[in-house]
Design a protein around this motif. Structure first.
Motif, PDB file in Angstrom:
ATOM      1  N   GLU A 185      34.319 -10.309 -34.905  1.00 25.57           N
ATOM      2  CA  GLU A 185      34.111 -10.416 -33.472  1.00 25.57           C
ATOM      3  C   GLU A 185      33.374  -9.187 -32.970  1.00 25.57           C
ATOM      4  O   GLU A 185      33.543  -8.091 -33.489  1.00 25.57           O
ATOM      5  N   GLY A 186      32.549  -9.386 -31.959  1.00 27.36           N
ATOM      6  CA  GLY A 186      31.827  -8.253 -31.383  1.00 27.36           C
ATOM      7  C   GLY A 186      30.381  -8.219 -31.822  1.00 27.36           C
ATOM      8  O   GLY A 186      29.799  -9.238 -32.199  1.00 27.36           O
ATOM      9  N   GLN A 187      29.805  -7.025 -31.791  1.00 32.62           N
ATOM     10  CA  GLN A 187      28.388  -6.860 -32.070  1.00 32.62           C
ATOM     11  C   GLN A 187      28.186  -6.214 -33.434  1.00 32.62           C
ATOM     12  O   GLN A 187      28.967  -5.362 -33.852  1.00 32.62           O
ATOM     13  N   LEU A 188      27.122  -6.637 -34.115  1.00 32.56           N
ATOM     14  CA  LEU A 188      26.851  -6.174 -35.468  1.00 32.56           C
ATOM     15  C   LEU A 188      25.470  -5.541 -35.547  1.00 32.56           C
ATOM     16  O   LEU A 188      24.506  -6.064 -34.990  1.00 32.56           O
ATOM     17  N   ILE A 189      25.365  -4.410 -36.245  1.00 34.25           N
ATOM     18  CA  ILE A 189      24.076  -3.829 -36.577  1.00 34.25           C
ATOM     19  C   ILE A 189      23.985  -3.751 -38.092  1.00 34.25           C
ATOM     20  O   ILE A 189      24.880  -4.213 -38.807  1.00 34.25           O
ATOM     21  N   ASP A 190      22.899  -3.185 -38.629  1.00 34.57           N
ATOM     22  CA  ASP A 190      22.764  -3.102 -40.079  1.00 34.57           C
ATOM     23  C   ASP A 190      22.051  -1.822 -40.473  1.00 34.57           C
ATOM     24  O   ASP A 190      21.670  -1.004 -39.627  1.00 34.57           O
ATOM     25  N   LEU A 191      21.846  -1.651 -41.773  1.00 26.85           N
ATOM     26  CA  LEU A 191      21.305  -0.394 -42.295  1.00 26.85           C
ATOM     27  C   LEU A 191      19.831  -0.187 -41.983  1.00 26.85           C
ATOM     28  O   LEU A 191      19.318   0.920 -42.172  1.00 26.85           O
ATOM     29  N   VAL A 192      19.133  -1.216 -41.525  1.00 25.16           N
ATOM     30  CA  VAL A 192      17.728  -1.048 -41.152  1.00 25.16           C
ATOM     31  C   VAL A 192      17.571  -0.822 -39.660  1.00 25.16           C
ATOM     32  O   VAL A 192      16.840   0.066 -39.220  1.00 25.16           O
ATOM     33  N   ASN A 193      18.262  -1.605 -38.846  1.00 26.08           N
ATOM     34  CA  ASN A 193      18.001  -1.495 -37.399  1.00 26.08           C
ATOM     35  C   ASN A 193      18.678  -0.308 -36.742  1.00 26.08           C
ATOM     36  O   ASN A 193      18.391   0.014 -35.589  1.00 26.08           O
ATOM     37  N   VAL A 194      19.562   0.396 -37.451  1.00 25.53           N
ATOM     38  CA  VAL A 194      20.289   1.492 -36.819  1.00 25.53           C
ATOM     39  C   VAL A 194      19.368   2.598 -36.306  1.00 25.53           C
ATOM     40  O   VAL A 194      19.636   3.222 -35.281  1.00 25.53           O
ATOM     41  N   GLY A 195      18.289   2.843 -37.002  1.00 22.76           N
ATOM     42  CA  GLY A 195      17.399   3.924 -36.607  1.00 22.76           C
ATOM     43  C   GLY A 195      16.551   3.632 -35.391  1.00 22.76           C
ATOM     44  O   GLY A 195      15.928   4.534 -34.834  1.00 22.76           O
ATOM     45  N   TYR A 196      16.513   2.359 -34.967  1.00 21.78           N
ATOM     46  CA  TYR A 196      15.612   1.968 -33.885  1.00 21.78           C
ATOM     47  C   TYR A 196      16.378   1.450 -32.664  1.00 21.78           C
ATOM     48  O   TYR A 196      15.808   0.856 -31.762  1.00 21.78           O
ATOM     49  N   GLN A 197      17.683   1.728 -32.622  1.00 21.70           N
ATOM     50  CA  GLN A 197      18.525   1.237 -31.536  1.00 21.70           C
ATOM     51  C   GLN A 197      18.158   1.814 -30.178  1.00 21.70           C
ATOM     52  O   GLN A 197      18.359   1.165 -29.151  1.00 21.70           O
ATOM     53  N   PHE A 198      17.640   3.044 -30.136  1.00 22.30           N
ATOM     54  CA  PHE A 198      17.490   3.739 -28.863  1.00 22.30           C
ATOM     55  C   PHE A 198      16.056   3.821 -28.363  1.00 22.30           C
ATOM     56  O   PHE A 198      15.781   4.537 -27.402  1.00 22.30           O
ATOM     57  N   ILE A 199      15.138   3.121 -29.006  1.00 23.16           N
ATOM     58  CA  ILE A 199      13.769   3.107 -28.491  1.00 23.16           C
ATOM     59  C   ILE A 199      13.785   2.447 -27.108  1.00 23.16           C
ATOM     60  O   ILE A 199      14.179   1.295 -26.951  1.00 23.16           O
TER      61      ILE A 199
END
Length: 269
Positions: free
Chosen positions: A163-177
């Motif tokens: 449950e909730g929100q999921l990120i991964d090992l690739v998109n983590v670096g681009y979360q704050f653009i």
């Protein structure tokens, strides 16, 4: 410790986040190029193998000749945002000498998902590390279920409730653009295509990095550790654009290695 697990750990790298009023920019497209450097503590690895009565793999024999911190690979991330979705393709190639020694193996990863006010939400994450099997995770929020696959979607391995929100090992670096950096610790559910782990990142001090003849300020974030997860993780986001400038992973005693990934140049936008 199998050869596949050791090689996967050495190529494991990179780049985690929370809700704000701003959202990511639409129709964003850029390529990010990185140098991947590796340092190996051969004595620490040898001690671990001896303690567990294990033998070094063929891959380890290649890496143990390294002294100090040495560049071992190049990485290119192709990042694309549209109004409601994103796609990131990441390809890591070993440098010439190591590529020959290890049979031209490379790391190919892809993250596909949606864009919301809380950042990039992972729907499908897949990766293939060298000669290992393709691994895939697929998250379906309406069903509150994440399923893991090997080789293709026709071969599910297991699934679990999430449950909730999921990120991964690739998109983590681009979360704050296009969004402000958080000022307090943040916790995420992160898929590595094998399982889901919880990462808590803590904002720390500001550093300066020389890139393209400029001094770029970037804020460091670091991951908390525990007895179950002793690997360290740090990532620096540039001020303003919030691009990932550097990430460092310190692998546990069983590997005796540190992986550092540095942005080579600012992308052309």
């Amino acid at each position: 410790m199998s050869i596949k697990r050791f090689f996967s750990a050495l190529l494991f790298f990179l780049f985690s986040y929370s809700a704000y009023s701003q959202t990511q920019p639409t129709n964003f497209a850029a390529k990010f190029e990185y140098d991947l450097k590796l340092s190996v503590d051969a004595n620490k690895r040898a001690a671990y193998l001896k303690k567990n009565n294990e033998q070094p793999s063929a891959y380890e024999k290649v890496f143990t000749v390294l002294t100090g911190t040495v560049q071992v690979a190049n990485i290119v991330d192709d990042v694309k945002f549209t109004q409601n979705s994103y796609q990131i393709t990441s390809i890591g190639n070993l440098i010439a000498g190591l590529s020959t020694a290890l049979g031209g193996q490379r790391l190919v990863r892809e993250s596909i998902g949606t864009i919301s006010a809380s950042g990039l939400l992972s729907s499908v994450y897949q990766e293939k590390r060298g000669n290992t099997d393709l691994l895939i995770s697929r998250y379906e929020p309406p069903k509150k279920s994440i399923t893991f696959f090997k080789a293709s979607f026709r071969n599910p391995i297991n699934s679990t409730t999430l449950e909730g929100q999921l990120i991964d090992l690739v998109n983590v670096g681009y979360q704050f653009i296009g969004r402000p950096l958080p000022t307090k610790p943040i916790t995420y559910q992160v898929s590595d295509a094998r399982s889901v782990k919880r990462y808590t990142l803590i904002p720390a001090e500001v550093w300066e990095f020389p890139i393209d003849g400029k001094k770029i300020k970037a804020t460091r974030f670091y991951k908390t550790t525990s007895k179950e997860d002793t690997n360290t993780f740090e990532i620096w986001f540039s001020e303003g654009k919030n691009f990932p400038i550097r990430s460092v992973i310190g692998l546990s005693e069983q590997y005796g290695a540190t992986i550092q990934v540095d942005l080579k140049k600012l992308p052309n936008l």
